[in-house]
Design a protein around this motif. Structure first.
Motif, mmCIF file in Angstrom:
data_model
loop_
_atom_site.group_PDB
_atom_site.id
_atom_site.type_symbol
_atom_site.label_atom_id
_atom_site.label_comp_id
_atom_site.label_asym_id
_atom_site.label_seq_id
_atom_site.Cartn_x
_atom_site.Cartn_y
_atom_site.Cartn_z
ATOM 1 N N THR A 206 0.839 -1.212 0.000
ATOM 2 C CA THR A 206 0.000 0.000 0.000
ATOM 3 C C THR A 206 0.867 1.253 0.000
ATOM 4 O OG1 THR A 206 -1.662 -1.238 1.258
ATOM 5 C CG2 THR A 206 -1.956 1.128 1.113
ATOM 6 N N ILE A 207 2.006 1.202 0.679
ATOM 7 C CA ILE A 207 2.958 2.317 0.624
ATOM 8 C C ILE A 207 3.385 2.564 -0.821
ATOM 9 C CG2 ILE A 207 5.316 3.035 1.222
ATOM 10 C CD1 ILE A 207 4.918 1.590 3.911
ATOM 11 N N LYS A 224 -8.563 14.924 4.840
ATOM 12 C CA LYS A 224 -8.023 14.983 6.200
ATOM 13 C C LYS A 224 -7.883 13.566 6.752
ATOM 14 C CE LYS A 224 -8.084 17.760 10.353
ATOM 15 N NZ LYS A 224 -8.575 19.021 10.942
ATOM 16 N N ILE A 225 -6.736 13.322 7.396
ATOM 17 C CA ILE A 225 -6.443 12.025 7.996
ATOM 18 C C ILE A 225 -6.396 12.182 9.509
ATOM 19 C CG2 ILE A 225 -4.806 10.107 8.096
ATOM 20 C CD1 ILE A 225 -6.041 10.471 5.344
ATOM 21 N N PHE A 226 -7.013 11.221 10.218
ATOM 22 C CA PHE A 226 -7.005 11.186 11.684
ATOM 23 C C PHE A 226 -6.287 9.918 12.135
ATOM 24 C CE2 PHE A 226 -10.555 13.727 10.420
ATOM 25 C CZ PHE A 226 -10.774 14.657 11.425
ATOM 26 N N VAL A 227 -5.500 10.025 13.199
ATOM 27 C CA VAL A 227 -4.849 8.847 13.787
ATOM 28 C C VAL A 227 -4.995 8.911 15.299
ATOM 29 C CG1 VAL A 227 -2.740 7.490 14.020
ATOM 30 C CG2 VAL A 227 -3.150 8.793 11.920
ATOM 31 N N ASP A 228 -5.610 7.903 15.877
ATOM 32 C CA ASP A 228 -5.739 7.810 17.333
ATOM 33 C C ASP A 228 -4.597 6.953 17.881
ATOM 34 O OD1 ASP A 228 -6.924 8.340 19.781
ATOM 35 O OD2 ASP A 228 -8.277 6.623 19.675
ATOM 36 N N LEU A 240 3.460 5.065 5.554
ATOM 37 C CA LEU A 240 2.189 5.139 4.832
ATOM 38 C C LEU A 240 1.432 6.404 5.220
ATOM 39 C CD1 LEU A 240 -0.077 3.997 3.060
ATOM 40 C CD2 LEU A 240 -0.811 2.612 5.004
ATOM 41 N N LEU A 241 1.410 6.716 6.506
ATOM 42 C CA LEU A 241 0.715 7.920 6.976
ATOM 43 C C LEU A 241 1.267 9.169 6.300
ATOM 44 C CD1 LEU A 241 -1.241 9.348 8.935
ATOM 45 C CD2 LEU A 241 0.611 9.345 10.623
ATOM 46 N N LYS A 242 2.592 9.267 6.195
ATOM 47 C CA LYS A 242 3.202 10.434 5.565
ATOM 48 C C LYS A 242 2.803 10.554 4.098
ATOM 49 C CE LYS A 242 7.474 11.426 6.378
ATOM 50 N NZ LYS A 242 8.939 11.264 6.485
#
Length: 373
Positions: A206-207, A224-228, A240-242
């Motif tokens: 996925t990266i 917009k991305i959210f991470v808990d 991947l988040l970046k």
């Protein structure tokens, strides 16, 4: 906003409310356990959907713990009062599985009928490889699990078998590293032959999907991305988040848990420091009130962290609630775990039964009443 949102929002303290209503594109809400980070994240998502032009299908929320995305989805539904045909809350694994099922044709090495490898099958494959190769010459209590753990760490740091083979052949390494290389190579061959992807393959493929700029049309879906619970993130999930968070990012994290569990090697070392370096303009909001633990428990936590480390300045959110602290010194972490388990069993199962059902006071103890520091 509906009545449920208003009730939650009015119960928040000023700092929590400022996080909910923040208009920053990149926001990091940090705080210890019990400070309401997850509730703030859900409320911010609901607030943003109401007060901005971002639509529900243009956000993505990643839960930090296994299955926490279900609780986030439930909470978001209660806060907005809306039903959606497609969930915006995922674990990193479920998100990657969904993306590869949909866009497999954009990535070399991914087949349309790929199967996700579970831990049982992974260990069975490794067991067969090790038996065929001969047992490792160093002593492992559980050779398949330990070898699999090493391979997992390599993959989480985006080290393929080909990369590992070049490193081993280009330097002076012990025989154990050469042995692991042979297992890693055979393991990779078997997965490719039978169309399996393990969890780390899911993330790493996925990266590749999102780092390839020719696939930019996929990225444009989310604004917009959210991470808990960012402190639980692994190196490849952070990469991947970046790739995903180009426009806006809202995350929560606990510096204290990073300090406690950084030794495990499966999370990004000093993940908060790396985040602040990669996003230098990010707005940091510190939550300092713990609404979950009693005063005596918070005082005990302060003694664990020297001043200035973790969330040593945490304040009790419930001044009238004290709780009980028990200190025990055991010979090993295993013995400590058994001791803690026995004490919790006593509180929840045995002590609760000691009071008659018609007692005037509620003496029931629940598992969530017992924090383990």
């Amino acid at each position: 906003m509906n009545d449920y949102f208003k009730k939650i929002f009015n119960d928040f303290d000023d700092t929590q409310r400022s996080a909910v209503t923040s208009s920053g594109d990149f926001v990091f809400v940090r705080g210890g356990a019990g400070t309401g980070k997850s509730s703030v994240l859900c409320c911010h998502a609901a607030y943003m959907l109401e007060h901005s032009d971002i639509k529900f299908d243009e956000i993505m929320i990643f839960g930090g713990l296994p299955h926490s995305e279900k609780e986030i989805e439930r909470q978001l539904h209660s806060l907005t009062g809306l039903n959606y045909s497609e969930s915006c809350a995922h674990s990193f694994v479920s998100f990657c599985n969904k993306m590869l099922k949909k866009y497999w044709y954009l990535i070399d090495g991914v087949k349309p009928y790929f199967k996700l490898l579970d831990d049982f099958k992974r260990n069975a494959i490794l067991q067969e490889i090790i038996e065929n190769n001969g047992r490792p010459f160093w002593r492992y209590r559980d050779a398949p699990s330990e070898t699999g753990r090493f391979i997992e760490l390599l993959k989480r740091n985006y080290v393929t078998f080909e990369d590992y083979d070049k490193i081993i052949n280009g330097g002076s390494f012990g025989r154990q590293y050469e042995y692991i290389g042979s297992v890693y190579g055979r393991y990779s061959e078997i997965l490719r032959k039978h169309g399996y992807l393990d969890v780390e393959d899911l993330v790493n493929f996925t990266i590749r999907l999102f780092e390839d700029k020719e696939n930019g049309f996929v990225l444009k879906k989310w604004k917009k991305i959210f991470v808990d619970d960012f402190h639980n993130i692994t190196p490849n999930c952070y990469r991947l988040l970046k790739a995903l968070a180009e426009d806006a990012l809202f995350i929560t994290g606990d510096v204290s848990q990073q300090v406690l569990f950084g030794f495990r090697g499966d999370t990004v070392g000093n993940s908060i420091d790396i985040l602040l370096k990669d996003y230098p303009g990010i707005e940091v909001i510190q939550l300092n009130r713990n609404y979950r633990s009693g005063v005596s428990i918070i005082d005990a936590a302060r003694r664990v962290y020297p001043p200035g480390e973790g969330d040593s300045n945490i304040l009790p959110g419930r001044e009238d609630f004290y709780g009980t602290v028990t200190a025990a010194v055991e010979k090993s972490i295993v013995e400590a775990a058994f001791y803690i388990g026995r004490q919790i069993e006593y509180l929840v199962r045995l002590k609760t039964k000691a009071f008659p059902a018609d007692s005037d006071n509620d003496h029931t103890n629940y598992y969530y009443d017992v924090p383990v520091l």
